[in-house]
Design a protein around this motif. Structure first.
Motif, PDB file in Angstrom:
ATOM      1  N   VAL A 255       0.821  -1.239  -0.167  1.00 31.36           N
ATOM      2  CA  VAL A 255      -0.252   0.060   0.006  1.00 31.36           C
ATOM      3  C   VAL A 255       0.958   1.169   0.124  1.00 31.36           C
ATOM      4  N   LEU A 256       1.833   1.422   1.042  1.00 28.91           N
ATOM      5  CA  LEU A 256       2.755   2.271   0.956  1.00 28.91           C
ATOM      6  C   LEU A 256       3.526   2.534  -0.409  1.00 28.91           C
ATOM      7  N   LEU A 257       4.337   1.503  -0.822  1.00 28.62           N
ATOM      8  CA  LEU A 257       4.725   1.421  -2.161  1.00 28.62           C
ATOM      9  C   LEU A 257       4.199   1.879  -3.147  1.00 28.62           C
ATOM     10  N   THR A 258       2.832   1.606  -3.453  1.00 30.78           N
ATOM     11  CA  THR A 258       1.919   1.818  -4.330  1.00 30.78           C
ATOM     12  C   THR A 258       1.551   3.528  -4.088  1.00 30.78           C
ATOM     13  N   THR A 259       1.594   4.088  -3.045  1.00 28.44           N
ATOM     14  CA  THR A 259       1.479   5.375  -2.736  1.00 28.44           C
ATOM     15  C   THR A 259       2.444   6.354  -2.953  1.00 28.44           C
ATOM     16  N   LEU A 260       3.611   5.725  -2.784  1.00 29.39           N
ATOM     17  CA  LEU A 260       4.859   6.509  -3.087  1.00 29.39           C
ATOM     18  C   LEU A 260       5.092   6.400  -4.671  1.00 29.39           C
ATOM     19  N   THR A 261       4.580   5.489  -5.311  1.00 32.38           N
ATOM     20  CA  THR A 261       4.984   5.371  -6.904  1.00 32.38           C
ATOM     21  C   THR A 261       3.892   6.221  -7.442  1.00 32.38           C
ATOM     22  N   GLY A 262       2.827   6.382  -6.905  1.00 36.11           N
ATOM     23  CA  GLY A 262       1.704   7.204  -7.398  1.00 36.11           C
ATOM     24  C   GLY A 262       2.243   8.881  -7.279  1.00 36.11           C
ATOM     25  N   LEU A 263       2.722   9.042  -6.105  1.00 35.44           N
ATOM     26  CA  LEU A 263       2.998  10.438  -5.818  1.00 35.44           C
ATOM     27  C   LEU A 263       4.409  11.012  -6.601  1.00 35.44           C
ATOM     28  N   MET A 264       5.401   9.998  -6.907  1.00 33.73           N
ATOM     29  CA  MET A 264       6.265  10.289  -7.855  1.00 33.73           C
ATOM     30  C   MET A 264       5.873  10.430  -9.136  1.00 33.73           C
ATOM     31  N   VAL A 265       5.070   9.544  -9.825  1.00 34.70           N
ATOM     32  CA  VAL A 265       4.400   9.699 -11.012  1.00 34.70           C
ATOM     33  C   VAL A 265       3.746  10.915 -10.983  1.00 34.70           C
ATOM     34  N   ALA A 266       3.112  11.384 -10.149  1.00 36.57           N
ATOM     35  CA  ALA A 266       2.504  12.905 -10.133  1.00 36.57           C
ATOM     36  C   ALA A 266       3.580  13.841 -10.362  1.00 36.57           C
ATOM     37  N   MET A 267       4.639  13.809  -9.638  1.00 38.37           N
ATOM     38  CA  MET A 267       5.567  14.490  -9.961  1.00 38.37           C
ATOM     39  C   MET A 267       6.149  14.820 -11.455  1.00 38.37           C
ATOM     40  N   PHE A 268       6.064  13.761 -12.145  1.00 35.50           N
ATOM     41  CA  PHE A 268       6.692  13.283 -13.443  1.00 35.50           C
ATOM     42  C   PHE A 268       5.780  13.953 -14.442  1.00 35.50           C
ATOM     43  N   VAL A 269       4.736  14.224 -14.146  1.00 34.74           N
ATOM     44  CA  VAL A 269       3.960  15.054 -15.113  1.00 34.74           C
ATOM     45  C   VAL A 269       4.613  16.089 -15.577  1.00 34.74           C
ATOM     46  N   PRO A 270       4.519  16.272 -17.171  1.00 33.06           N
ATOM     47  CA  PRO A 270       5.297  17.461 -17.944  1.00 33.06           C
ATOM     48  C   PRO A 270       4.642  18.884 -17.365  1.00 33.06           C
ATOM     49  N   HIS A 271       5.523  19.727 -17.119  1.00 32.75           N
ATOM     50  CA  HIS A 271       4.957  21.044 -16.728  1.00 32.75           C
ATOM     51  C   HIS A 271       4.044  21.872 -17.616  1.00 32.75           C
ATOM     52  N   ARG A 272       4.304  21.673 -19.044  1.00 36.01           N
ATOM     53  CA  ARG A 272       3.444  22.205 -20.055  1.00 36.01           C
ATOM     54  C   ARG A 272       2.059  21.603 -20.136  1.00 36.01           C
ATOM     55  N   LEU A 273       1.983  20.243 -19.773  1.00 33.06           N
ATOM     56  CA  LEU A 273       0.452  19.695 -19.550  1.00 33.06           C
ATOM     57  C   LEU A 273      -0.264  20.257 -18.591  1.00 33.06           C
ATOM     58  N   VAL A 274       0.212  20.387 -17.266  1.00 41.26           N
ATOM     59  CA  VAL A 274      -0.371  21.115 -16.156  1.00 41.26           C
ATOM     60  C   VAL A 274      -0.535  22.722 -16.648  1.00 41.26           C
ATOM     61  N   GLU A 275       0.333  23.389 -17.313  1.00 39.54           N
ATOM     62  CA  GLU A 275       0.161  24.640 -17.710  1.00 39.54           C
ATOM     63  C   GLU A 275      -1.231  24.835 -18.535  1.00 39.54           C
ATOM     64  N   THR A 276      -1.462  23.678 -19.529  1.00 38.60           N
ATOM     65  CA  THR A 276      -2.662  24.076 -20.171  1.00 38.60           C
ATOM     66  C   THR A 276      -3.719  23.968 -19.573  1.00 38.60           C
ATOM     67  N   LEU A 277      -4.076  23.740 -18.255  1.00 39.31           N
ATOM     68  CA  LEU A 277      -5.074  23.489 -17.466  1.00 39.31           C
ATOM     69  C   LEU A 277      -5.749  24.937 -17.024  1.00 39.31           C
ATOM     70  N   GLY A 278      -4.557  25.850 -17.136  1.00 38.90           N
ATOM     71  CA  GLY A 278      -4.881  27.298 -16.806  1.00 38.90           C
ATOM     72  C   GLY A 278      -5.216  27.608 -15.449  1.00 38.90           C
ATOM     73  N   VAL A 279      -4.958  26.773 -14.307  1.00 40.73           N
ATOM     74  CA  VAL A 279      -5.178  27.015 -13.052  1.00 40.73           C
ATOM     75  C   VAL A 279      -3.552  27.503 -12.256  1.00 40.73           C
ATOM     76  N   PRO A 280      -3.481  28.627 -12.230  1.00 40.04           N
ATOM     77  CA  PRO A 280      -2.151  28.917 -11.551  1.00 40.04           C
ATOM     78  C   PRO A 280      -1.344  28.073 -10.400  1.00 40.04           C
ATOM     79  N   GLY A 281      -2.520  28.105  -9.582  1.00 39.17           N
ATOM     80  CA  GLY A 281      -1.878  27.289  -8.183  1.00 39.17           C
ATOM     81  C   GLY A 281      -1.385  25.786  -8.380  1.00 39.17           C
ATOM     82  N   LEU A 282      -2.087  25.131  -9.711  1.00 33.81           N
ATOM     83  CA  LEU A 282      -1.601  23.865  -9.559  1.00 33.81           C
ATOM     84  C   LEU A 282      -0.163  23.685 -10.341  1.00 33.81           C
TER      85      LEU A 282
END
Length: 314
Positions: A255-282
């Motif tokens: 469970v903890l391994l899966t949680t850590l892996t998910g958080l790591m993957v979240a950090m790997f999301v390309p910046h430009r993809l998040v930028e297209t959402l248009g939410v500055p805080g994100l």
């Protein structure tokens, strides 16, 4: 310089990849010492370790560090092995590696403070001597003028756009607070560093009787330094192996391994993809995610107790 630019890049790339190999080796030993009895690696151990190695080696921040010639992997390897040597009673070797890690002081400052609290005076003395010897090398070639050059470089570094609060790759907690509209004034470096020192002291009070030199503690110290003192997004490359090791101080928890892996993957999301959402805080999702990972590491360090110190400290 005795090297051409191309040769220097090649040498630095080899050093960075060698440091990455040392990090994986440390991770292997930590996992083996903690969970594999008698060297009998079952299929589950092999599968879990394959996932951990993939996180450490395959994350994009490692590629960023190697491609741009940053020092993160070298400093991380020096810190991990210094920590292991120190708590295995090899103070001189640990001190020399700690001096090397001091080349990136924002990573190592809380480690020095922890060792001072732990009364590792021989380690600190050997690290100081080694650091002076390391610093003497450029003085021989350039004289004291290098001090002025260094100060000028530091001023220029602080003035770069990427260091401005609220910019997404400025990954400390103060930048997150600023991005969400909180005043910059109360969150200066001295205040932030003081908070990091205070939390470090609290963790030490919790751990001192356990005598632990577990890698979980080192993960907490580096996480604190990145969140409160100074952090860049590519510096996450140093956290992956440390936090994986910290996670396993809680036992074999998928469970903890899966949680850590998910958080790591979240950090790997390309910046430009998040930028297209248009939410500055994100755009500050990486330091926020780092804070969540840090919380897991902190929980592991607080909960591990004597068992973690005995099993992972060497």
């Amino acid at each position: 310089s005795p090297f051409s630019l191309g040769a220097a890049k090649l040498v630095w790339t080899v050093l960075s990849l060698g440091a990455l190999a040392l990090i994986v080796m440390a991770l292997y030993r930590i996992y083996s010492e903690t969970f594999v009895s008698g060297g009998d690696w079952g299929w589950r151990d092999r599968a879990i370790f394959a996932v951990l190695t993939t996180i450490v080696v395959g994350n994009p921040f490692v590629a960023h560090v190697v491609w741009t010639g940053q020092t993160t992997l070298i400093i991380a390897a020096a810190l991990i092995w210094a920590w292991r040597f120190i708590y295995a009673g090899k103070d001189l070797a640990g001190g020399v590696l700690l001096a090397l890690a001091a080349c990136k002081p924002q990573f190592s400052v809380l480690v020095f403070f922890w060792l001072l609290l732990d009364r590792k005076f021989l380690v600190l003395a050997s690290a100081t001597v080694a650091a002076v010897l390391f610093a003497a090398v450029p003085f021989v070639g350039t004289g004291f003028s290098i001090v002025g050059q260094w100060l000028g470089s530091m001023q220029g570094y602080q003035g770069e756009v990427s260091k401005v609060l609220g910019v997404s790759n400025n990954s400390n907690l103060r930048s997150v607070l600023f991005a969400f509209g909180l005043s910059e004034k109360p969150f200066n470096l001295l205040w932030d560093a003081s908070l990091a020192v205070l939390v470090t002291f609290i963790v030490w009070l919790r751990q001192k009787d356990a005598g632990t030199g577990g890698v979980a503690v080192l993960a907490v110290l580096i996480g604190l330094a990145l969140l409160f003192v100074s952090g860049r997004d590519y510096d996450y490359a140093a956290l992956a192996p440390l936090l994986v090791a910290a996670l396993y101080l809680r036992g074999e928890s998928l469970v903890l391994l899966t949680t850590l892996t998910g958080l790591m993957v979240a950090m790997f999301v390309p910046h430009r993809l998040v930028e297209t959402l248009g939410v500055p805080g994100l755009l500050m999702w990486r330091p926020i995610t780092l804070a969540l990972i840090f919380a897991i590491a902190g929980w592991g360090a607080y909960s591990s107790g004597q068992r973690a110190g005995n099993r992972v400290g060497a």
